[in-house]
Design a protein around this motif. Structure first.
Motif, PDB file in Angstrom:
ATOM      1  N   VAL A 199      41.777  54.462  37.441  1.00 34.61           N
ATOM      2  CA  VAL A 199      40.781  53.522  37.497  1.00 34.61           C
ATOM      3  C   VAL A 199      41.176  51.991  38.162  1.00 34.61           C
ATOM      4  O   VAL A 199      42.273  51.731  37.372  1.00 34.61           O
ATOM      5  N   LEU A 200      40.397  51.446  38.844  1.00 36.46           N
ATOM      6  CA  LEU A 200      40.732  49.978  39.233  1.00 36.46           C
ATOM      7  C   LEU A 200      39.458  49.399  38.419  1.00 36.46           C
ATOM      8  O   LEU A 200      38.514  49.740  38.555  1.00 36.46           O
ATOM      9  N   ALA A 201      39.969  48.397  37.506  1.00 39.81           N
ATOM     10  CA  ALA A 201      38.863  47.640  36.794  1.00 39.81           C
ATOM     11  C   ALA A 201      39.195  46.081  36.729  1.00 39.81           C
ATOM     12  O   ALA A 201      40.154  45.679  37.127  1.00 39.81           O
ATOM     13  N   SER A 202      38.100  45.624  36.636  1.00 41.14           N
ATOM     14  CA  SER A 202      38.145  44.211  36.795  1.00 41.14           C
ATOM     15  C   SER A 202      37.590  43.852  35.223  1.00 41.14           C
ATOM     16  O   SER A 202      36.373  44.082  34.790  1.00 41.14           O
ATOM     17  N   LEU A 203      38.364  42.981  34.478  1.00 44.64           N
ATOM     18  CA  LEU A 203      37.848  42.522  32.991  1.00 44.64           C
ATOM     19  C   LEU A 203      37.453  41.108  32.917  1.00 44.64           C
ATOM     20  O   LEU A 203      38.170  40.352  33.638  1.00 44.64           O
ATOM     21  N   ASN A 204      36.413  40.885  32.042  1.00 47.14           N
ATOM     22  CA  ASN A 204      36.127  39.579  31.803  1.00 47.14           C
ATOM     23  C   ASN A 204      37.129  39.196  30.830  1.00 47.14           C
ATOM     24  O   ASN A 204      37.620  39.432  29.802  1.00 47.14           O
ATOM     25  N   PRO A 205      38.073  37.812  31.149  1.00 44.42           N
ATOM     26  CA  PRO A 205      38.930  37.554  30.462  1.00 44.42           C
ATOM     27  C   PRO A 205      38.946  36.930  29.397  1.00 44.42           C
ATOM     28  O   PRO A 205      39.570  36.852  28.367  1.00 44.42           O
ATOM     29  N   ASN A 206      37.575  36.674  28.815  1.00 44.05           N
ATOM     30  CA  ASN A 206      37.057  36.105  27.748  1.00 44.05           C
ATOM     31  C   ASN A 206      36.704  37.126  26.611  1.00 44.05           C
ATOM     32  O   ASN A 206      36.691  36.884  25.375  1.00 44.05           O
ATOM     33  N   SER A 207      36.058  38.269  27.083  1.00 41.16           N
ATOM     34  CA  SER A 207      35.599  39.196  26.172  1.00 41.16           C
ATOM     35  C   SER A 207      36.306  40.377  26.333  1.00 41.16           C
ATOM     36  O   SER A 207      36.079  41.310  25.514  1.00 41.16           O
ATOM     37  N   GLY A 208      36.933  40.665  27.373  1.00 39.67           N
ATOM     38  CA  GLY A 208      37.754  41.782  27.637  1.00 39.67           C
ATOM     39  C   GLY A 208      36.609  43.012  28.129  1.00 39.67           C
ATOM     40  O   GLY A 208      37.193  44.255  28.236  1.00 39.67           O
ATOM     41  N   GLU A 209      35.451  42.598  28.536  1.00 35.85           N
ATOM     42  CA  GLU A 209      34.431  43.634  29.153  1.00 35.85           C
ATOM     43  C   GLU A 209      34.823  43.938  30.239  1.00 35.85           C
ATOM     44  O   GLU A 209      35.232  43.142  31.158  1.00 35.85           O
ATOM     45  N   ILE A 210      34.463  45.108  30.561  1.00 35.26           N
ATOM     46  CA  ILE A 210      34.691  45.607  32.089  1.00 35.26           C
ATOM     47  C   ILE A 210      33.477  45.021  32.931  1.00 35.26           C
ATOM     48  O   ILE A 210      32.329  45.231  32.521  1.00 35.26           O
ATOM     49  N   ILE A 211      33.886  44.097  33.921  1.00 33.38           N
ATOM     50  CA  ILE A 211      32.955  43.561  34.996  1.00 33.38           C
ATOM     51  C   ILE A 211      32.506  44.625  35.828  1.00 33.38           C
ATOM     52  O   ILE A 211      31.576  44.849  36.104  1.00 33.38           O
ATOM     53  N   TRP A 212      33.457  45.463  36.272  1.00 34.60           N
ATOM     54  CA  TRP A 212      33.252  46.353  37.364  1.00 34.60           C
ATOM     55  C   TRP A 212      34.240  47.302  37.263  1.00 34.60           C
ATOM     56  O   TRP A 212      35.525  46.991  36.888  1.00 34.60           O
ATOM     57  N   ARG A 213      34.319  48.567  37.659  1.00 36.31           N
ATOM     58  CA  ARG A 213      35.343  49.447  37.773  1.00 36.31           C
ATOM     59  C   ARG A 213      35.124  50.603  38.811  1.00 36.31           C
ATOM     60  O   ARG A 213      34.022  50.844  39.144  1.00 36.31           O
ATOM     61  N   GLN A 214      36.103  51.088  39.406  1.00 36.26           N
ATOM     62  CA  GLN A 214      36.040  52.125  40.291  1.00 36.26           C
ATOM     63  C   GLN A 214      36.971  53.041  39.757  1.00 36.26           C
ATOM     64  O   GLN A 214      38.136  53.062  39.450  1.00 36.26           O
ATOM     65  N   VAL A 215      36.370  54.373  39.600  1.00 38.05           N
ATOM     66  CA  VAL A 215      36.971  55.483  39.117  1.00 38.05           C
ATOM     67  C   VAL A 215      37.583  56.467  40.434  1.00 38.05           C
ATOM     68  O   VAL A 215      36.654  56.851  41.128  1.00 38.05           O
ATOM     69  N   PHE A 216      38.924  56.481  40.439  1.00 40.70           N
ATOM     70  CA  PHE A 216      39.382  57.402  41.525  1.00 40.70           C
ATOM     71  C   PHE A 216      39.466  58.757  41.136  1.00 40.70           C
ATOM     72  O   PHE A 216      39.360  58.861  40.004  1.00 40.70           O
ATOM     73  N   GLY A 217      39.727  59.539  42.180  1.00 42.64           N
ATOM     74  CA  GLY A 217      39.851  61.078  41.456  1.00 42.64           C
ATOM     75  C   GLY A 217      41.402  61.334  40.926  1.00 42.64           C
ATOM     76  O   GLY A 217      42.011  60.600  40.613  1.00 42.64           O
ATOM     77  N   ASP A 218      40.889  62.568  40.255  1.00 40.40           N
ATOM     78  CA  ASP A 218      41.855  62.919  39.249  1.00 40.40           C
ATOM     79  C   ASP A 218      43.177  63.013  40.064  1.00 40.40           C
ATOM     80  O   ASP A 218      44.334  62.917  39.301  1.00 40.40           O
ATOM     81  N   SER A 219      43.273  63.523  41.272  1.00 38.74           N
ATOM     82  CA  SER A 219      44.528  63.738  41.993  1.00 38.74           C
ATOM     83  C   SER A 219      44.728  62.663  42.771  1.00 38.74           C
ATOM     84  O   SER A 219      45.528  62.778  43.893  1.00 38.74           O
ATOM     85  N   GLU A 220      44.369  61.468  42.417  1.00 35.97           N
ATOM     86  CA  GLU A 220      44.294  60.296  43.585  1.00 35.97           C
ATOM     87  C   GLU A 220      45.151  58.882  42.476  1.00 35.97           C
ATOM     88  O   GLU A 220      44.422  58.209  42.438  1.00 35.97           O
TER      89      GLU A 220
END
Lengths: 1040, 180
Positions: free
Chosen positions: A67-88
């Motif tokens: 997973v490629l994710a961007s987190l909010n530095p103040n709350s730790g919430e995921i701002i957005w994420r991209q889920v790559f394939g299992d074999s990737e």
């Protein structure tokens, strides 16, 4: 006549369809987030990069769950994420100019550039599978000054232009090395990799390739650092715009550090004595020292290059941050800061530049953070020079919950407040700030790596009257009658309280407050140590504990009702995580019983050795002193036995361990347990060889141990096993997957299926049935139904055009007398019509769901008339099969489960489109008529066959939630027969309740209790008022 | 209903008229009235008395046969109603089937009352009329009606005659082996 028949058929069909669809499966808006809960996750980070761009600071992470994710530095919430394939797997993450660059994939490589603020894809470049690909090679980097990307894909080095996303130039790498690093220096770039070992040069070393960025021409290539590889503890690659790029390493059994400037050939390298770095070092200390990189993004480094050196002296570990500097063309090194990093725990450090430009120029020096974890706290310090730390902090933390800190990084908020991000061995990510007690926020990412889960029933809440009675005289509550009376007392009390509180209308406590619908906050705003662990359930059995085992060593208990955490326990072997593989609830809680509920955990350490542990299911603590035991070897199979250890009232577990012949162990390994087990051991069988790639399935029985052995049974005792049968797969076939019954899916309420003429087709339910899916060398998938007690082949089938690959997996599930599996099929799935000359060829490919239903006989009312079922009986099932086109690719299959199996079951699909779908099992009936249904078929309620399984949006259990990466779907019964709990996990977690046949045993939400009470009261008042009137009237009549 | 009620005076009994009042014969017969003719005893002599009884008995026996056969006439109508209501299980068909089943049972129960007026002892002779055959036929026809009702139950699927009706009572097989 024909018209009326077809009209009847239509009516019948409509009726049959409506009998399925009359149930309401949608969800009321107010139920969303109340009867279900959701946790958004990303997995344990592989690399964390705090990045400050045009939109302020965010934290970017690539994880082991791809997973490629961007987190909010103040709350730790995921701002957005991209889920790559299992074999990737994602290999590289780099951030520049509000863009994130990733390189992912194994053989097939992808280079993608994302918008850092929104996560939208800007452009991508993919390279197909290449036969010349070197496994695990691949890297990518932005070029300086423009948005082009240099990447290693397949066996080539390519320069990709952001405008066209196609190669500007391409250089073949000729399999010279496994390239993992790209360093860009002005007009040239270096690709560094582990050199391929040839017959001439067998030794490990690095291979460096220098290319001209403008033309792509190879300037030079050479080998350095004999005996070293890129991942080594004794080698770093450091970069600086001003100083150039260097490789620093220390060869094994050598006390000197060698430094090579990339691109320089004569001299190849400089040699530095380690004393330059640290004067107090003795030669033996130098031999054990390690070197590590400091900068998260070395390419951004403008000033002196830095690295960190860690060594142990007299049992104390110290880390020194070293920087290179140049005086008159002579390269030298000096210590920046040194700090203790021992105490038997891992210390970590990171470095960052302050965000604010003004501050940056004011304090030229970069800061370094050191984090040490102790037995009950984590302490951190930020240094900018060798003087006192600029910031310090400490927070209470028990490493037994998520493991010690293994990594740290530092970032600054927009106000230049420092923040320390720590990561633990168990998968916890926590942000620490100065002057705050606990962590600013924390994320438990271990649950994204769950491997098994078990539901644990919690005892229903005992009333306070019962507790009071128990406190005075414990024997009193043993009588059911007394408990019944006590419950009535309690109920009456609560009724009076309810009435005196104004019928609950004045009660302002909000029951929904605990299950906040704020989805993102659930993943982060979680107390590290729960204040009140769950000990009691509810009257309906909705609240249970779901106990998860993860591959990061964390075992965690969460409430099924709202996901609140009850406890966490981290399993480790010498500081490294144990991979937890199985979770069993081996002793359930009894109401008002003294025996603690137990959960047995089976795991494996990095060397493959097995650990078995009994934990108290309510607290997560080891149940006794000997509760955690390491076996002498690794396990190949673990399963629950139908026996209870009479001494401890604990269910036994059978563990098969490696040996010349497989060895059988029982857990708990006690004499009482052995006595109980060997009373039934003659009937216990197991199979081995069911793993992927196997070509033979073998069946075993367990040899009876001697009476002496049984009476002196201890933790090292084993029983020998005897091979009973072997099932060799046909030539050229290898096993893809073995499917068995799970969670009692073979249980049924009805032994047969009632047909339209009221005769019965008896179900063939064999709990020993396993389904093997094999890959055939000539193409296609073979399916075998095997009885694992006798090894008999019960049924087989071949799907000629089917395929199984990493991206197109085989999924199977067994429920009652049905086997349901999904696979990819090339070409038509549909039965070829017989009217053509066999040339019927369709071109569509897709997933098909195949259902095989097993009956005792194909003739109704025919049954093997015996009271007991033995696998050695000569009874072969009659199999009816059919296939459907699957609505979408699934990543997991499941089945709902209720208490008495009376409610129909739903088949659950975890879809790759991030949904949890539930379809009624009537749809998967292989007896659905393919032509106009006959009267009997209508009477049976069979829905006419239609190839596609329709994805009805009302049947998406996960409603608006994005449940990504579902790998497991599990279900547990509640005390209400209509309702079952459904849990899906893998990456995200989603728990809900579902009622496949409608909530027939519950009052509907619209049922008004107030109306009922008011009506009853009105009738009573009517009687009271009317009674005297009627009596007076009758008296008057009598007088007339 | 075409069944003759037992106390319906289908045949007039004028014997009352001949009985003496309290005060002896105070009324004269109207002109042209001949009691013997009116009461059917044309030959009102003692020699014809036995013949009159026989005729009366034959008449009553005949009447009893009519009574015995009368339920048979209702069966076609019931069958028609049953056909109209269909074989599906609905409130209407259940009601009609209930009626079809209950009527014969009730009628069989009242067989003695039905035939009581017809088999009572004659005026002169003391013997009761023997209506066994008629009663048997009456009962048989009603049983046929009952059977029709049961048949109807069976075609409606309400009789537990098939294996599926007993499926829930079959004990599940015990598994001898255990595998893991």
């Amino acid at each position: 006549m024909i018209g009326s028949l077809s009209l009847k058929a239509v009516l019948g069909t409509t009726l049959a369809l409506s009998s399925i669809s009359t149930l309401v499966h949608g969800l009321f808006p107010d139920e969303a987030g109340r009867i279900d809960w959701y946790r958004e996750q990303m997995g344990v980070p592989k690399k964390i990069v705090p990045y400050t761009g045009g939109n302020g600071t965010s934290i970017f992470a690539i994880t082991h769950r791809n997973v490629l994710a961007s987190l909010n530095p103040n709350s730790g919430e995921i701002i957005w994420r991209q889920v790559f394939g299992d074999s990737e797997p994602i290999n590289t993450l780099q951030l520049r100019d509000d863009q994130a660059l990733t390189h992912s994939g194994a053989n097939e490589s992808y280079v993608r550039v994302w918008d850092a603020a929104t996560g939208s894809l800007k452009w991508e470049f993919s390279h197909p599978e290449a036969p010349t690909y070197k496994p695990s090679s691949g890297a990518a980097a932005f070029l300086d000054g423009n948005k082009d990307v240099l990447a290693v894909v397949g066996d080539s080095l390519v320069r990709l232009s952001a405008d066209q996303s196609k190669p500007v130039w391409e250089v073949s790498l000729n399999r010279t090395a496994t390239y993992k690093r790209i360093v860009v220096q002005g007009d040239v770039a270096y690709a560094i990799g582990d050199a391929t070992q040839t017959s001439k040069a067998r030794q490990q070393r690095l291979h460096v390739l220098e290319v001209n960025l403008a033309t792509g021409s190879l300037a030079k290539q050479y080998d350095i650092a004999n005996g070293m590889s890129l991942g080594s503890d004794n080698l770093v690659v450091i970069e600086s715009k001003e100083y150039g790029a260097y490789v620093v390493w220390r060869e094994e059994k050598n006390i000197v550090w060698m430094i090579h400037r990339l691109g320089m050939i004569k001299p190849m390298w400089d040699i530095y004595h380690a004393k330059i770095v640290q004067v107090e070092l003795m030669p033996e200390d130098m031999l054990a020292s390690t070197i590590s990189e400091l900068d998260l993004d070395p390419g951004l480094n403008e000033n002196v290059p830095r690295f960190a050196l860690t060594y142990t002296k007299e049992g104390k570990t110290k880390t020194v941050v070293v920087e290179m500097f140049r005086t008159d063309d002579k390269l030298d090194m000096r210590k920046v800061v040194g700090f203790r990093s021992d105490n038997g725990v891992v210390a970590s450090f990171g470095s960052a530049l302050p965000v604010n430009e003004a501050n940056k120029s004011a304090q030229k020096q970069r800061t370094v953070v050191s984090v040490r974890s102790y037995n009950n706290s984590v302490a951190w310090r930020i240094y900018s020079d060798d003087k006192a730390p600029t910031h310090t902090g400490e927070f209470a933390y028990n490493p037994a919950t998520y493991g010690p800190v293994t990594g740290a990084s530092l970032y600054y908020t927009n106000n230049d407040e420092p923040r320390v991000l720590v990561q633990t061995g168990g998968g916890l990510l926590a942000a620490l700030a100065p002057n705050t007690d606990g962590p600013l926020w924390s994320r438990d990412e271990s649950l994204a790596h769950a491997t098994d889960m078990a539901f644990m029933e919690l005892p229903p809440p005992a009333s306070s009257a019962e507790h009071a009675a128990k406190a005075t005289d414990p024997s009193v509550v043993n009588s059911p009658l007394v408990r019944y009376i006590l419950r009535w007392v309690e109920t009456t009390k609560s009724l009076t309280m309810w009435v005196s509180s104004g019928f609950g209308l004045l009660d302002s406590t909000d029951n929904t407050a605990s299950s906040s619908a704020d989805l993102a906050s659930r993943s982060v705003a979680e107390a590290l140590v729960p204040t009140s662990p769950l000990t009691t359930g509810d009257h309906f059995g909705f609240r249970k504990l779901s106990i998860f085992g993860t591959s990061t060593g964390v075992v965690a208990a969460l409430s099924t009702q709202d996901g609140t955490r009850s406890w966490t326990h981290w399993f480790a072997d010498n500081g490294t995580s144990v991979k937890v593989e199985h979770i069993f609830v081996t002793r359930r809680t009894q109401p008002l019983s003294e025996d603690a509920a137990l959960v047995t955990v089976v795991g494996r350490n990095a060397r493959g050795k097995t650990v078995v542990a009994d934990l108290d299911a309510l607290t997560g603590l080891p149940a006794s002193e000997n509760a955690i035991q390491w076996l002498a070897s690794g396990h190949t199979k673990v399963f629950e036995l139908p026996v209870v250890d009479t001494a401890t009232n604990q269910q036994l577990i059978g563990i098969i361990t490696d040996g010349k012949e497989p060895q059988f162990r029982i857990w708990p390994s006690t004499a009482a347990g052995a006595k109980a087990f060997f009373a039934i051991s003659d009937t216990v069988f197991f199979d081995l060889g069911g793993s992927k790639g196997s070509i033979q399935l073998r069946g075993y029985s367990i040899e009876r141990s001697s009476e002496l052995e049984i009476s002196s049974w201890n933790k090292d005792s084993v029983a020998s096993t005897k091979r009973q049968w072997a099932f060799d797969l046909p030539e050229g076939e290898i096993l893809v997957k073995e499917t068995e019954y799970r969670n009692g899916a073979q249980n049924t309420a009805l032994l047969g299926r009632v047909l339209g003429d009221r005769s019965v087709l008896y179900k063939y339910i064999n709990p020993h049935l396993v389904t093997l899916a094999t890959l055939r060398s000539e193409g296609g998938i073979g399916i075998y139904f095997i009885d694992r007690v006798s090894g008999r082949l019960l049924h087989s089938a071949i799907h000629k055009n089917a395929r199984v690959t990493a991206k197109q997996p085989f999924l199977g599930i067994q429920t009652e007398n049905r086997v349901i599996y999904q696979l990819w099929q090339d070409g038509s799935f549909a039965p070829v019509s017989s009217n053509s000359t066999g040339k019927h060829q369709a071109t569509t490919s897709g997933y098909i769901t195949v259902v095989a239903e097993l009956f005792e006989s194909d003739k109704p009312d025919t049954r093997e008339d015996s009271k007991a079922f033995s696998s050695y009986d000569i009874l072969l099932p009659s199999v009816v099969t059919t296939a459907f086109t699957a609505p979408e690719a699934a990543s997991a299959l499941g089945i709902t489960r209720t208490g008495s199996h009376i409610t129909t079951r739903d088949v659950l699909f975890g879809l790759v489109s991030n949904k949890l779908l539930s379809l009624p099992d009537q749809l998967f009936d292989p007896r659905r008529p393919k032509e106009a249904p006959t009267k009997d078929e209508q009477a049976e309620g069979l829905v006419p066959y239609a190839a596609p399984l329709v994805l009805d949006p009302k049947r998406v259990l996960s409603h608006y939630n994005t449940v990504a990466g579902i790998k497991f779907i599990s279900s547990a019964p509640t005390h209400l027969e209509s309702t079952s709990l459904v849990a899906s996990f893998g990456l995200d977690m989603f728990f809900t309740r579902t009622s496949p046949s409608g909530t027939f045993d519950q009052l509907s939400p619209s049922f008004s209790k107030v109306n009922l009470v008011v009506t009853t009261l009105a009738l009573v008042i009517g009687c009271l008022l009317g009674g005297p009137m009627v009596r007076r009237k009758m008296t008057n009549q009598a007088w007339e | 209903m075409s069944v003759a009620k037992p106390n319906t005076k289908v045949y007039a009994d004028f014997s009352l008229l001949t009985s003496k009042g309290k005060h002896g014969k105070s009324l004269r017969d109207p002109h042209g009235f001949d009691l013997s003719i009116a009461s059917g005893n044309i030959a009102s002599t003692s020699t014809t008395q036995g013949r009159n009884d026989e005729a009366d008995q034959a008449l009553r026996a005949k009447k009893a046969w009519e009574v015995a056969m009368s339920p048979g006439k209702t069966i076609p109508m019931q069958a028609f109603m049953a056909w109209m209501s269909g074989t599906s299980v609905s409130i209407f068909s259940i009601l009609i089937t209930g009626m079809i089943l209950m009527t014969p049972v009730k009628t069989i129960m009242s067989v003695q009352q039905t035939f009581a007026p017809l088999e009572r002892a004659g005026k002169s002779s003391g013997s009761k009329l023997d209506l066994t055959m008629q009663k048997a036929a009456f009962v048989a026809i009603n049983i046929a009606g009952l059977l029709f009702g049961i048949y109807r139950l069976s075609i409606m699927g309400l009789l537990p005659t098939t294996t599926s009706d007993w499926l829930a009572f079959i004990p599940a097989k015990r598994y001898i082996e255990f595998s893991g």
